[in-house]
Design an enzyme around this catalytic site. Structure first.
Site, PDB file in Angstrom:
ATOM      1  CB  ILE A 126      -0.909   0.030   1.258  1.00 48.38           C
ATOM      2  CG1 ILE A 126      -1.640  -1.305   1.441  1.00 48.38           C
ATOM      3  CG2 ILE A 126      -1.916   1.176   1.185  1.00 48.38           C
ATOM      4  CD1 ILE A 126      -2.302  -1.473   2.810  1.00 48.38           C
ATOM      5  N   GLY A 139      -5.413   8.639   6.866  1.00 46.97           N
ATOM      6  CA  GLY A 139      -6.570   8.402   6.013  1.00 46.97           C
ATOM      7  C   GLY A 139      -6.774   6.954   5.616  1.00 46.97           C
ATOM      8  CB  SER A 154     -12.062  10.703  -6.607  1.00 44.63           C
ATOM      9  OG  SER A 154     -12.994  11.659  -6.140  1.00 44.63           O
ATOM     10  CE1 TYR A 162      -7.594  14.183  -5.810  1.00 48.17           C
ATOM     11  CE2 TYR A 162      -9.886  14.850  -5.974  1.00 48.17           C
ATOM     12  CZ  TYR A 162      -8.928  13.962  -5.523  1.00 48.17           C
ATOM     13  OH  TYR A 162      -9.301  12.848  -4.795  1.00 48.17           O
TER      14      TYR A 162
HETATM   15  N1  LIG Z   1     -11.037  11.636   1.721  1.00 45.75           N
HETATM   16  C1  LIG Z   1     -11.793  11.835   0.657  1.00 45.75           C
HETATM   17  O1  LIG Z   1     -12.828  12.536   0.757  1.00 45.75           O
HETATM   18  C2  LIG Z   1     -11.437  11.193  -0.651  1.00 45.75           C
HETATM   19  C3  LIG Z   1     -12.461  11.020  -1.607  1.00 45.75           C
HETATM   20  C4  LIG Z   1     -12.154  10.409  -2.822  1.00 45.75           C
HETATM   21  C5  LIG Z   1     -10.876   9.962  -3.061  1.00 45.75           C
HETATM   22  N2  LIG Z   1      -9.880  10.133  -2.124  1.00 45.75           N
HETATM   23  C6  LIG Z   1      -8.549   9.621  -2.434  1.00 45.75           C
HETATM   24  O2  LIG Z   1      -8.113   8.775  -1.398  1.00 45.75           O
HETATM   25  C7  LIG Z   1      -6.692   8.686  -1.417  1.00 45.75           C
HETATM   26  C8  LIG Z   1      -6.161   8.808  -0.005  1.00 45.75           C
HETATM   27  O3  LIG Z   1      -6.509  10.071   0.523  1.00 45.75           O
HETATM   28  P1  LIG Z   1      -7.087  10.260   2.001  1.00 45.75           P
HETATM   29  O4  LIG Z   1      -8.464  10.740   1.879  1.00 45.75           O
HETATM   30  O5  LIG Z   1      -6.791   9.071   2.822  1.00 45.75           O
HETATM   31  O6  LIG Z   1      -6.229  11.539   2.471  1.00 45.75           O
HETATM   32  P2  LIG Z   1      -4.977  11.666   3.464  1.00 45.75           P
HETATM   33  O7  LIG Z   1      -5.372  11.256   4.821  1.00 45.75           O
HETATM   34  O8  LIG Z   1      -4.466  13.045   3.246  1.00 45.75           O
HETATM   35  O9  LIG Z   1      -3.925  10.597   2.898  1.00 45.75           O
HETATM   36  C9  LIG Z   1      -3.173  10.840   1.748  1.00 45.75           C
HETATM   37  C10 LIG Z   1      -1.927   9.999   1.793  1.00 45.75           C
HETATM   38  O10 LIG Z   1      -1.201  10.187   0.571  1.00 45.75           O
HETATM   39  C11 LIG Z   1       0.150  10.424   0.930  1.00 45.75           C
HETATM   40  N3  LIG Z   1       0.925  11.113  -0.088  1.00 45.75           N
HETATM   41  C12 LIG Z   1       0.710  12.325  -0.664  1.00 45.75           C
HETATM   42  N4  LIG Z   1       1.683  12.584  -1.559  1.00 45.75           N
HETATM   43  C13 LIG Z   1       2.537  11.514  -1.530  1.00 45.75           C
HETATM   44  C14 LIG Z   1       3.712  11.173  -2.227  1.00 45.75           C
HETATM   45  N5  LIG Z   1       4.292  12.005  -3.130  1.00 45.75           N
HETATM   46  N6  LIG Z   1       4.311   9.973  -1.965  1.00 45.75           N
HETATM   47  C15 LIG Z   1       3.767   9.126  -1.069  1.00 45.75           C
HETATM   48  N7  LIG Z   1       2.672   9.409  -0.349  1.00 45.75           N
HETATM   49  C16 LIG Z   1       2.053  10.584  -0.591  1.00 45.75           C
HETATM   50  C17 LIG Z   1       0.081  11.199   2.227  1.00 45.75           C
HETATM   51  O11 LIG Z   1       1.344  11.148   2.859  1.00 45.75           O
HETATM   52  P3  LIG Z   1       1.945  12.318   3.784  1.00 45.75           P
HETATM   53  O12 LIG Z   1       1.339  12.112   5.139  1.00 45.75           O
HETATM   54  O13 LIG Z   1       3.412  12.090   3.728  1.00 45.75           O
HETATM   55  O14 LIG Z   1       1.532  13.628   3.150  1.00 45.75           O
HETATM   56  C18 LIG Z   1      -0.994  10.398   2.943  1.00 45.75           C
HETATM   57  O15 LIG Z   1      -0.461   9.222   3.483  1.00 45.75           O
HETATM   58  C19 LIG Z   1      -6.204   9.788  -2.360  1.00 45.75           C
HETATM   59  O16 LIG Z   1      -5.812   9.194  -3.593  1.00 45.75           O
HETATM   60  C20 LIG Z   1      -7.442  10.662  -2.563  1.00 45.75           C
HETATM   61  O17 LIG Z   1      -7.448  11.299  -3.813  1.00 45.75           O
HETATM   62  C21 LIG Z   1     -10.145  10.742  -0.919  1.00 45.75           C
END
Ligand SMILES: NC(=O)c1ccc[n+]([C@@H]2O[C@H](COP(=O)([O-])OP(=O)(O)OC[C@H]3O[C@@H](n4cnc5c(N)ncnc54)[C@H](OP(=O)(O)O)[C@@H]3O)[C@@H](O)[C@H]2O)c1
Length: 272
Positions: A7, A13, A135, A148
């Site tokens: 993963i 998240g 998404s 995005y």
């Molecule tokens: N939450 C929502 O409402 C939602 C809805 C639809 C889709 N998503 C998708 O779900 C996925 C996870 O997001 P989340 O909601 O769980 O948000 P989150 O809590 O902000 O988690 C995002 C994760 O991605 C990591 N990340 C960002 N840039 C990175 C990089 N260059 N290399 C490695 N890791 C990186 C972050 O690491 P750091 O801690 O190091 O920054 C964090 O672990 C994303 O693809 C997002 O687009 C989220």
């Protein structure tokens, strides 16, 4: 049956919750994240069922090394989850070139690098599953989040094509399409510099999201549904999670279909 998962983005998240739930149910996890210390508490609980490596998905060489090491050291990886991602907020005109490049490097090239590194191993072991976290925004263009939106559309195109390419090797591909869920997603947004001309326009709306973000999705239930999708014999092509996602996607598809069908006669006028 105990599965092994790889993963990306497990610091918070969905990635973090997925890691926790998998460890809880007895699976093995190769968890990758930019700051590995953030999983220290889980390592203490999970022992050798949790393999942790530093990984920034924008680092091509490092992606290759970590993926190779995971397959070599764990023997096999059954499920690869491409989860790492974030949103760039601001009008198309407001974002800087550097911000745009980083958005695509992370959200589009990151998943492509990960999967290209994993495919030879998945083929060699006779199959596996790939989950790409997309998404509902992969169906609509959101003003103020154009880059995005474009990144999520892009992964859909890539993973739809990939699905057909790798099916003959026993590799299943699922695009997960969550709606809003409370993670660090909103706080982790990259904000473009403000151009006053856009204040009060649709492009400015996402800027205020952090103050009143109250999405319907339960991130833990969503992650449980992702895990359950892997326990089915055939990989679902899409996994829609959340009532908001369902209504956004069905609305977008109906709208697009109506627009296309309205051109049923005119489309054929350009035939030879
Ligand atoms: N939450 C929502 O409402 C939602 C809805 C639809 C889709 N998503 C998708 O779900 C996925 C996870 O997001 P989340 O909601 O769980 O948000 P989150 O809590 O902000 O988690 C995002 C994760 O991605 C990591 N990340 C960002 N840039 C990175 C990089 N260059 N290399 C490695 N890791 C990186 C972050 O690491 P750091 O801690 O190091 O920054 C964090 O672990 C994303 O693809 C997002 O687009 C989220």
């Amino acid at each position: 049956m105990t599965l092994t998962w790889l993963i990306t983005g497990t610091s918070s998240g969905f990635g973090r919750i997925l890691t926790e739930q998998l460890i809880e149910r007895g699976d093995r996890v190769a968890a990758t994240l930019r700051s590995p210390g953030r999983l220290d508490d889980l390592v203490a609980r999970a022992g050798d069922r949790l393999w942790v490596r530093a990984l920034d998905v924008t680092d091509r060489a490092r992606v290759q090394v970590v993926v190779d090491d995971a397959f070599a050291e764990l023997g096999r990886v059954d499920v690869v989850v491409s989860n790492a991602g974030y949103t760039l907020v601001g009008a198309a005109e407001e974002a800087t070139d550097e911000q745009i490049v980083r958005q695509f490097d992370t959200n589009v090239l990151g998943p492509i690098r990960l999967v290209r590194a994993a495919l030879p191993h998945l083929r060699a072991q006779g199959g596996g599953r790939i989950l790409q976290i997309g998404s509902n925004v992969g169906h609509i263009g959101v003003p103020g989040a154009a880059y995005y939106s474009a990144s999520k559309f892009a992964v859909v195109g890539f993973f739809e094509a990939l699905r057909a390419e790798v099916e003959p090797f026993g590799i299943g591909v699922t695009i997960v399409e969550p709606g809003g869920a409370t993670t660090s997603f909103v706080d982790g947004a990259d904000m473009a510099p403000v151009l006053e001309a856009y204040s009060g326009t649709p492009a400015a709306a996402p800027r205020g999201l952090a103050q009143h973000y109250d999405p319907p999705g339960d991130a833990r239930k969503m992650v449980a549904a992702m895990i359950a999708s892997v326990d089915t014999p055939a990989a679902p092509r899409r996994l829609v999670l959340g009532s908001d996602s369902y209504s956004v996607i069905t609305g977008a598809l109906r709208d697009r279909l109506a627009q296309v069908e309205a051109q049923s006669s005119s489309a054929s006028l350009t035939d030879r």
